[in-house]
Design a protein around this motif. Structure first.
Motif, PDB file in Angstrom:
ATOM      1  N   GLU A 137       0.834  -1.195   0.000  1.00 46.58           N
ATOM      2  CA  GLU A 137       0.000   0.000   0.000  1.00 46.58           C
ATOM      3  C   GLU A 137       0.877   1.256   0.000  1.00 46.58           C
ATOM      4  N   THR A 138       0.306   2.375  -0.433  1.00 50.64           N
ATOM      5  CA  THR A 138       1.082   3.610  -0.507  1.00 50.64           C
ATOM      6  C   THR A 138       1.418   4.123   0.890  1.00 50.64           C
ATOM      7  N   THR A 139       2.293   5.087   0.917  1.00 53.66           N
ATOM      8  CA  THR A 139       2.670   5.730   2.183  1.00 53.66           C
ATOM      9  C   THR A 139       1.816   6.950   2.474  1.00 53.66           C
ATOM     10  N   HIS A 140       0.735   7.156   1.739  1.00 53.67           N
ATOM     11  CA  HIS A 140      -0.109   8.337   1.908  1.00 53.67           C
ATOM     12  C   HIS A 140      -1.146   8.193   3.006  1.00 53.67           C
ATOM     13  N   ASN A 145      -5.055  -1.227   0.216  1.00 51.57           N
ATOM     14  CA  ASN A 145      -5.283  -1.170  -1.219  1.00 51.57           C
ATOM     15  C   ASN A 145      -6.146  -2.352  -1.634  1.00 51.57           C
ATOM     16  N   GLN A 154      -1.803   1.142   8.822  1.00 47.94           N
ATOM     17  CA  GLN A 154      -0.622   1.126   7.975  1.00 47.94           C
ATOM     18  C   GLN A 154       0.340   0.036   8.436  1.00 47.94           C
ATOM     19  N   TYR A 171       9.749   2.791   2.709  1.00 52.21           N
ATOM     20  CA  TYR A 171       8.884   3.963   2.814  1.00 52.21           C
ATOM     21  C   TYR A 171       9.469   5.166   2.090  1.00 52.21           C
ATOM     22  N   PRO A 201       6.032   0.019  -1.501  1.00 52.36           N
ATOM     23  CA  PRO A 201       4.802   0.805  -1.638  1.00 52.36           C
ATOM     24  C   PRO A 201       4.605   1.298  -3.065  1.00 52.36           C
ATOM     25  N   LEU A 202       3.350   1.327  -3.484  1.00 52.10           N
ATOM     26  CA  LEU A 202       3.020   1.672  -4.873  1.00 52.10           C
ATOM     27  C   LEU A 202       3.568   3.036  -5.287  1.00 52.10           C
ATOM     28  N   ASN A 203       3.485   4.017  -4.411  1.00 52.60           N
ATOM     29  CA  ASN A 203       3.909   5.359  -4.799  1.00 52.60           C
ATOM     30  C   ASN A 203       5.414   5.553  -4.708  1.00 52.60           C
ATOM     31  N   VAL A 204       6.103   4.669  -4.011  1.00 50.63           N
ATOM     32  CA  VAL A 204       7.555   4.807  -3.869  1.00 50.63           C
ATOM     33  C   VAL A 204       8.292   4.147  -5.035  1.00 50.63           C
ATOM     34  N   GLN A 205       7.698   3.125  -5.622  1.00 49.22           N
ATOM     35  CA  GLN A 205       8.384   2.393  -6.694  1.00 49.22           C
ATOM     36  C   GLN A 205       8.864   3.295  -7.836  1.00 49.22           C
TER      37      GLN A 205
END
Length: 334
Positions: A137-140, A145, A154, A171, A201-205
């Motif tokens: 899951e994202t870090t937001h 997800n 989280q 992260y 995490p999806l947004n970190v990739q």
């Protein structure tokens, strides 16, 4: 040395150079590189000798999948597509255990990762080092997800993977070197290797990270251990020569020393008793192979344990599968 600016151009250039290590040996890099995190991760794993990926891609691993697509097209890595995560984990474990080829298992997010984690029990219980790369899951802070654990907390996957073995959740992109260093210490440990779970995490990739290629962690070096002097060796040799019934208990730590174990057993005239996970460390038809002993043991293995006057333990924790909870060596005095 000026490195190409796109992912595809970098992969092609590295292939033309003969690989990452050859490029590092042949050039001096004046400036750090700005790379997508997943590319830095793949390059870091290449430095550790990991070039084979067992994969089931999904929405949680599309960015990693794109980097692997580019690097496979350049001939730097190889991806093997699977249809079942448990099977994939077992195949990766066998690849490392039988052929000593380090590899990485890649899944998406949610049930696929849970299945791969279940399959990692084979690596954990046999002391086999292997990377597991999971989408996360994202870090937001928006919560779970699609198809992930349905609780508004989280870090749930990080807590699960930490219970199974070495674990790290990226992260922030800048933590990739620390993750690779900790991963190498687990995957390549000489006596306590195991699976290492890296949650992405999806947004970190796709985020960028600044790295120096020559600063990416390599495999750790572990110095061999030996007695401080010959006194212990002399005493051990005297015990072996004085006992008519000697048995060697070969645990999981003996898997990497099959040739040495055989030479030692033959020189000592010792029966060899195996653990459930070490079948094959001595040829099955070897006359000194008494097979498995303990709670999951054979008649011959338990007979050898019962009759031995000297027990030599090699790479075993001496738990119930090895010594029947303390009652397996009734005649052993040493």
């Amino acid at each position: 040395m000026t490195v190409p600016t796109t992912r595809m151009e970098r992969a092609t250039w590295l292939a033309d150079e003969g690989g990452l290590d050859a490029a590092l040996d042949g050039h001096e890099f004046a400036e750090p590189l700005r790379l997508p995190l997943t590319e830095a991760l793949v390059l870091g794993l290449l430095r550790q000798g990991v070039s084979k990926y067992l994969v089931i891609f999904g929405h949680g691993s599309t960015e990693l999948g794109e980097t692997l697509r580019v690097y496979e097209a350049a001939g730097l890595v190889r991806c093997y597509q699977f249809r079942n995560e448990v099977e994939m984990s077992h195949a990766g474990t066998a690849l490392r255990l039988i052929y000593d080829e380090p590899c990485a298992v890649v899944t998406s997010i949610g049930p696929g990762a849970l299945q791969a984690m279940a399959g990692s029990l084979a690596a954990a219980s046999n002391g086999v080092g292997i990377y597991h790369l999971y989408g996360d899951e994202t870090t937001h802070g928006e919560g779970y997800n699609m198809q992930q654990i349905p609780r508004p907390e989280q870090g749930l996957f990080g807590r699960l993977t930490a219970a199974m073995g070495g674990s790290y959740t990226l992260y922030a992109p800048g933590a990739v070197r620390d993750a690779l260093r900790k991963g190498a210490a687990t995957v390549f440990h000489p006596t306590k290797a195991g699976p290492f779970f890296l949650n992405l995490p999806l947004n970190v990739q796709p985020a960028e990270v600044v790295v120096r290629l020559d600063a990416l962690p390599t495999r750790p070096s572990f110095s061999p251990l030996a007695p401080v002097d010959d006194d212990l060796v002399v005493r051990a040799a005297a015990l072996i020569s004085s006992c008519p019934r000697v048995a060697v208990k070969a645990g999981g730590g003996s898997l990497g020393a099959a040739r040495q174990l055989r030479r030692f057993a033959e020189a000592a005239g010792a029966a060899v008793v195996l653990s459930p996970g070490t079948t094959g460390v001595l040829p099955d038809d070897h006359p000194q192979n008494m097979h498995v002993g303990g709670t999951k043991g054979s008649i011959s293995g338990n007979f050898a344990m019962r009759e031995a006057e000297l027990a030599i333990v090699v790479g075993s924790r001496a738990v119930c599968q090895s010594d029947c909870s303390g009652i397996g060596w009734p005649r052993a005095r040493q």
